[in-house]
Design an enzyme around this catalytic site. Sequence first.
Site, short mmCIF file in Angstrom:
data_model
loop_
_atom_site.label_atom_id
_atom_site.label_comp_id
_atom_site.label_asym_id
_atom_site.label_seq_id
_atom_site.Cartn_x
_atom_site.Cartn_y
_atom_site.Cartn_z
N ASP A 138 4.77 12.34 -0.96
CA ASP A 138 6.15 12.76 -0.80
C ASP A 138 6.00 14.27 -1.04
O ASP A 138 7.00 14.87 -0.63
CB ASP A 138 6.93 12.27 -1.72
CG ASP A 138 7.30 10.71 -1.37
OD1 ASP A 138 7.14 10.55 -0.30
OD2 ASP A 138 7.43 9.84 -2.44
N TYR A 295 3.79 1.97 5.69
CA TYR A 295 2.28 2.22 5.06
C TYR A 295 1.42 3.04 5.92
O TYR A 295 0.31 3.49 5.35
CB TYR A 295 1.82 1.02 4.78
CG TYR A 295 2.39 0.11 3.49
CD1 TYR A 295 3.10 0.82 2.65
CD2 TYR A 295 1.90 -1.08 3.26
CE1 TYR A 295 3.87 0.13 1.73
CE2 TYR A 295 2.65 -1.89 2.04
CZ TYR A 295 3.43 -1.11 1.42
OH TYR A 295 4.19 -1.82 0.45
#
Length: 404
Positions: A138, A295
């Site tokens: 992130d 994912y």
Amino acid sequence: MLQGKVLVAQGGGPTAVINQSLVGAVLESRKFRNVDLVYGAHHGVRGIVDEEFFDLTQETSHNLEMVAQTPSSALGSTRDKPDLKYCQEIFKVLKAHGIAYFFYTGGNDSSDTVRIVSEQARLADYPLRCIHIPKTIDNDLVHNDHTPGFPSAARFVAQAFMGVNLDNTALKGVYVAVVMGRHAGFLTAASALGKKFPDDGPHLIYIPERTFSVDRFLTDVRETYDRYGRCVVAVSEGIHDENGAPIITKLAKEVEHDQHGNIQLSGTGALADLLCHEIKEKLGIKRVRGDTFGYLQRSFIGCVSDVDQREAREVGEKAVQYGMWGDRDGSVTIQRTGFYSVDYALMPLEAVAGKTRVMEDHFIAPSGTDVTDAFRMYLRPLLGSGMPDAFRLRHNSVPKILDK
């Protein structure tokens, strides 16, 4: 230097390079004569509490190097978010096993765990050095120019959108992809690095740093589709309305929650499907497709930034060096120097723990649906060498004979 054992652990979501940090810490620790053994905790802090340790002192250097090249968390990870009581149990185990150095690789929550364990050691007057090793796709750790794991995930996102754009050019329509990012839009913004020509997608980029309006979104798609005959959209899973409510809660009749009570923003693929439904129903565009990267962007093998690999190794090594030679606990941070080089600094744990960085305003275009050149210059060196390129035919048209 403290005499005793080293314990390394991995927490949070896996990445393509987290094992570089693990191996960097293990190999560096094995150089010091004051280190008795090097342990690895199986499945992060949960493995510590359950006393599930591996003796990494017995691993060969060759096998460690092979593991370093392999994505995902070799030790296994956990989504546990330890509170004070949980951290007290961690400290109890560390003390029982004679751990002198605790190196924990992870993001915001992991840094906070290290902080609490460090405080417990001080309160007990137990000699323990606690160092947090940064990691998160992130890119939302404060006091870091960027965090290991993000560049490789960003490389995947950029290349994925490069491919999607080529597909969308051949068979026109609207394509929407949801990218990870609950609070920070760095990874979604990386999609912009897949653009080469002015009319390339993604044409619209939506990130959590800006308020999302479904009506405005539909207008943007309509205008883009009318201009190019197609539209490619990148959306952060964390997009929200003016009140901070996740958009998925406004579009879906029911939403799922994880074990911590957080709304599942993109794990089910619902957000992409719901946005595509809005486009089909309200704009009347028939060819609309949506995907959720999920994912895929975290540990995609074969799509790894060499810059990311190198820096992930170095933060592991630096953590050990700071732990052995320093006199304080902390979090290793990456600082950019020059056009592109980096240095590493040890920040106090309380300066990093539990805090969230978001994209800075100068990285976001005034429209709120694109990035600036400053962001492109920021990200490009991180993607590493060997980035693929896309080319076009020149379309030298042949005059019509039948004029149909």
